[in-house]
Design an enzyme around this catalytic site. Structure first.
Site, short mmCIF file in Angstrom:
data_model
loop_
_atom_site.label_atom_id
_atom_site.label_comp_id
_atom_site.label_asym_id
_atom_site.label_seq_id
_atom_site.Cartn_x
_atom_site.Cartn_y
_atom_site.Cartn_z
N LEU A 26 0.83 -1.20 0.00
CA LEU A 26 0.00 0.00 0.00
C LEU A 26 0.86 1.26 0.00
O LEU A 26 0.59 2.22 -0.73
CB LEU A 26 -0.93 0.00 1.21
CG LEU A 26 -1.88 1.20 1.29
CD1 LEU A 26 -2.82 1.24 0.09
CD2 LEU A 26 -2.67 1.18 2.59
N ASN A 125 1.34 5.57 19.05
CA ASN A 125 2.22 6.31 18.15
C ASN A 125 1.62 6.44 16.75
O ASN A 125 2.30 6.80 15.81
CB ASN A 125 3.60 5.65 18.05
CG ASN A 125 4.60 6.54 17.32
OD1 ASN A 125 4.58 7.76 17.45
ND2 ASN A 125 5.46 5.93 16.52
N GLY A 445 17.10 17.76 13.47
CA GLY A 445 18.12 16.71 13.54
C GLY A 445 18.35 16.02 12.22
O GLY A 445 19.42 16.12 11.63
N SER A 446 17.35 15.29 11.74
CA SER A 446 17.56 14.49 10.54
C SER A 446 17.41 15.33 9.28
O SER A 446 16.64 16.29 9.24
CB SER A 446 16.57 13.32 10.50
OG SER A 446 15.24 13.80 10.43
N TRP A 574 8.21 4.05 21.62
CA TRP A 574 8.25 3.66 20.22
C TRP A 574 8.89 2.30 20.03
O TRP A 574 9.28 1.93 18.93
CB TRP A 574 8.95 4.74 19.40
CG TRP A 574 8.16 6.01 19.35
CD1 TRP A 574 6.95 6.25 19.95
CD2 TRP A 574 8.53 7.21 18.68
NE1 TRP A 574 6.54 7.53 19.70
CE2 TRP A 574 7.48 8.15 18.92
CE3 TRP A 574 9.61 7.60 17.92
CZ2 TRP A 574 7.51 9.44 18.41
CZ3 TRP A 574 9.64 8.88 17.40
CH2 TRP A 574 8.59 9.79 17.64
N ASP A 612 15.69 14.02 22.31
CA ASP A 612 14.32 14.17 21.84
C ASP A 612 13.35 13.34 22.67
O ASP A 612 13.60 12.16 22.92
CB ASP A 612 14.22 13.73 20.38
CG ASP A 612 14.90 14.71 19.44
OD1 ASP A 612 15.16 15.85 19.86
OD2 ASP A 612 15.18 14.32 18.28
N CYS A 656 6.73 16.70 19.19
CA CYS A 656 5.97 17.05 17.99
C CYS A 656 4.62 16.36 17.99
O CYS A 656 4.43 15.31 18.59
CB CYS A 656 6.73 16.66 16.73
SG CYS A 656 7.17 14.92 16.62
N HIS A 707 5.65 17.87 7.46
CA HIS A 707 4.84 16.73 7.06
C HIS A 707 4.02 17.00 5.81
O HIS A 707 3.26 16.13 5.36
CB HIS A 707 3.93 16.31 8.21
CG HIS A 707 4.67 15.66 9.33
ND1 HIS A 707 5.23 16.36 10.37
CD2 HIS A 707 4.99 14.36 9.57
CE1 HIS A 707 5.84 15.54 11.19
NE2 HIS A 707 5.72 14.32 10.73
#
Length: 771
Positions: A26, A125, A445-446, A574, A612, A656, A707
């Site tokens: 998907l 999450n 960060g990323s 997570w 984080d 976030c 996003h």
């Protein structure tokens, strides 16, 4: 249990199923559609194939009633927005022109229209898209999605139960639309919404539905009497309909509490309740209200959110008690299996001993079927014996206990979880060391994970390149990332995290006690899937995890480079966390491992360390009574990880996409020098909340919504900075994106960051005039 007379009509069922397919078909199809490689017809064909395969597997496994409507191209709450016609005005024209493109525009935004806000689905999450409702919202039934999926299943010969977001939860999850008057409550629209649900129920009955499930998980939260009265009124209206299927109202994630007697007294034909974890209290509560005479009970006795095998004997005992409390008892997981990976059989690299302890979605469905058959009188002795042996092997395994880790945790003192200097003193020392301008700019960060990086990672795993060649590729990416940030004019840099495929998995692979999967994908939002590690044993850090990469990046620039770590609460939240000891104890173990990493970063010359904690809010218990205890150990774990540094070492944290207004005291208790938060989609609301609460430290409310694929223009960014300055004084305001950039492309992230830095400079130049 096995000598009891057979119980008729015990049925196994599930609330929902992983959507992605065995190989994330998907995700690939949806992203292919966005890129123009897949047509709308192909996308719908692939989606229908995944639904058919899921229903067939469930039926073949012995699940007697399959769910429909749980499948979504992006998000089930967004599907409810479409189903009720609650399309925001800014997206209405696009949706009317092309419903599929309009659907994705609400999820991702366009150059002309911002997307719906996104936040966490209760304490999971998973992220859902937040409905926007106002006094002028007009609801209209759009039954194509739920009716179409039901007809598919019925045509294939399945006994099917449509699953819809319930009307009360839909309104409680919604937020006032932009421009709605102060004090407007979406729940006030209930009378306007109920006729739409009545029409949908009639359409579903006409399409072959005997039962329809209305999910009301918002009722496991503390709700005032006024909301419970609306619940009673809503279900009085819906059950009074003559043209409808039977109604099954479902709740999960916690005990139903005050809403239980309301629903038990209603005329709905069935309830689905969670009996795992804190929701085990539903058992006594159900007995206290006199059970559910004349009603169906779908008993969620298999944990749908974690990956540990079920204790079959314990569940059968619970089910046996429930038999006396309802007319009919069926067996199910506690919630949708959306929250766990699809199939443990794909994990061929895990230790076979460990796999005995685990159950993914398919294994959990098999457990549900086993329990239903056992409750119905089928002989269970061999299965119970095998289950007992698997549970005992986990308890006795050396993987789960490390005496050195436990001794270190037992020796923790209160002083270790406190920085000795107050923030006012630290901020002076940090500014003297860092020399930052007003409104310093940074990222979370990323940076984008390019196709080349993913190929390098795959080549390393396949043995096509060695670790030296892989490390050279990572250093090249870091050089490019640092050079870009310097050219863009950012003030505090990051190394970009090219070595990390995931902000949790990367650390889990280097800490003892964690296990990593290869195919354990779980949906986080839309087409974003993660592989949560499995936290199976005591945690320690054998060696530095981030120091070499951070030090290398710092060697390339005179500007400060942040060390980047994931915090202890997020590493737990997570991951699939162990359930054989209190989470507070596990959090302390992780915090001590991170404390060692922070100390090594500081010793290597790193002046800024970001730890984080985006999961701090999402892990907040749904019931208020449990929150103080959780927040006490969660904030202690963060401070334990970060409080061993000098005054002039600056500690950042990041959160976030969650509602932070009700945990501001805990945010303050973290004692981080700088906190960055999502704010772009919510119009800087969090900055206002922090200001109203008197938050005393530095804040970076995000000005760039990462996003969405759109690149904001400089004026939009300047306006957001101006809006933030109303709430946060310039000497405490940082400028940054909402979140990390790994899911964006360089074509999107690069221009956006350049514009962000330019906007900050423009506002910075005008600061004297403002004063």
């Amino acid at each position: 249990m096995t000598d009891r007379s057979p119980v008729p009509q015990v049925r196994a069922t599930v609330h929902g199923w992983p959507r992605q397919g065995p190989s994330r078909e998907l995700k690939k199809a949806v992203e292919g559609y966005w890129a123009g490689r897949v047509t709308a017809e192909e996308l719908h064909r692939i989606a229908a194939g995944l639904r058919r395969a899921a229903w067939r597997w469930l039926a073949d496994a012995g699940v007697g009633e399959v769910p429909t409507g749980d499948f979504s191209l992006y998000d089930h709450v967004l599907d409810a927005v479409v189903m009720t016609g609650a399309i925001p005005a800014r997206h209405r024209r696009a949706f009317d022109a092309d419903p599929l493109d309009g659907y994705f525009a609400m999820a991702r935004g366009t150059d002309a229209a911002a997307p719906l806000e996104m936040t966490k689905w209760f304490d999971t999450n998973y992220h859902y898209l937040v409905p926007e409702l106002g006094p002028d919202t007009v609801f209209t039934a759009d039954p194509r999605g739920p009716v179409g999926q039901l007809r598919e299943a019925v045509s294939l010969g399945h006994a099917a139960r449509p699953v819809l977001v319930g009307p009360v939860t839909f309104l409680l999850l919604a937020k006032p639309a932009p421009g709605a008057p102060a004090g407007f409550a979406p729940l006030s629209l209930l009378d306007r919404l109920l006729p739409v649900y009545a029409e949908l129920l009639a359409d579903l009955r006409a399409a072959g539905a005997t039962w329809v499930q209305l999910d009301e998980p918002a009722l496991v939260q503390d709700q005032p009497r006024a909301v419970l009265d609306e619940v009673a009124r809503a279900y009085r209206a819906l059950t009074a309909l003559t043209d409808r299927p039977k109604l099954l109202v479902a709740s999960y994630f916690d005990r139903l509490g005050e809403a239980l007697p309301v629903l038990a007294r209603s005329a709905v034909e069935g309830l689905a309740l969670d009996f795992t974890g804190p929701a085990a209290a539903n058992l006594d509560a159900l007995a206290a209200v006199g059970g559910l005479p004349g009603k169906r009970l779908v008993a969620g006795v298999v944990d749908g959110r974690n990956v540990w095998i079920n204790d079959l004997e314990r569940s059968l005992t619970t089910l046996g008690t429930l038999l006396g409390l309802a007319e009919r008892v069926d067996v199910a997981p506690s919630c949708s299996l959306l929250h766990v990976p699809l199939d443990l059989a794909a994990e061929r690299s895990l230790d076979p001993l460990v796999t005995r302890w685990l159950a993914f979605a398919r294994q959990k469905a098999a457990e549900v079927v086993t329990l239903a058959r056992g409750l119905g009188g089928e002989a269970m002795a061999p299965r119970l014996a095998a289950n007992r042996a698997a549970l005992a092997s986990r308890s006795a395994s050396g993987l789960t206990r490390d005496p050195e880790v436990r001794a270190r945790c037992a020796a923790i003192t209160p002083e270790q979880a406190r920085r000795p200097q107050p923030f006012a003193e630290r901020s002076i020392a940090q500014q003297a060391r860092l020399g930052l301008p007003a409104l310093p700019t940074t990222t979370i960060g990323s940076f984008p994970q390019t196709r080349e990086l993913r190929l390098a990672r795959a080549d390393l795993r396949a043995g096509r390149i060695d670790s030296a060649a892989y490390d050279a590729r990572i250093r090249e990416e870091i050089r490019d990332c640092v050079a870009f940030q310097e050219k863009a004019g950012l003030d505090v840099l990051v190394h970009g995290e090219p070595e990390r495929s995931d902000m949790v998995q990367y650390f889990a692979e280097q800490l003892t006690g964690f296990l990593a999967t290869r195919h354990g994908w779980v949906q986080s939002y839309g087409t974003r899937y993660v592989r949560p590690p499995i936290l199976a044993g005591d945690v320690s850090r054998p060696a530095p995890m981030t120091v070499p990469w951070t030090s290398y990046a710092q060697s390339l620039t005179e500007r400060p480079v942040k060390g980047m770590l994931t915090g202890p609460v997020t590493l737990l939240a997570w991951s699939f966390v162990r359930d054989d000891q209190p989470r507070a104890e596990t959090a302390r173990q992780v915090a001590l491992a991170l404390r060692d990493e922070v100390a090594d970063l500081e010793a290597a010359g790193t002046a800024v360390v970001q730890v984080d904690e985006p999961a701090l809010r999402e892990t907040l218990p749904l019931r208020a009574a449990a929150r103080p205890g959780y927040l006490a150990w969660a904030t202690e774990a963060f401070r334990l990880a970060t409080s061993g540094v000098r005054a002039d070492t600056q500690i950042h944290t990041h959160m976030c996409y969650a509602e932070f207004g009700d945990i501001l005291d805990a945010v303050d208790a973290l004692d981080a020098d700088v906190i960055s938060l999502e704010a772009a989609r919510s119009g800087m609301r969090i900055a206002d909340e922090l200001a109203a609460a008197g938050y005393p430290r530095a804040v970076g409310p995000g000005v760039y919504d990462i996003h969405a694929p759109r690149v904001p223009d400089e004026r939009e960014l300047t306006d957001l900075i101006d809006r933030a300055l109303i709430a946060v004084p310039a000497h405490r305001l940082w400028i940054n994106p909402d979140c990390g950039l790994k899911t964006r492309s360089w074509a999107e992230a690069g221009p956006a960051l350049e514009r962000m830095a330019a906007a900050a400079r423009r506002v910075r130049e005008n600061l004297p005039a403002r004063d």
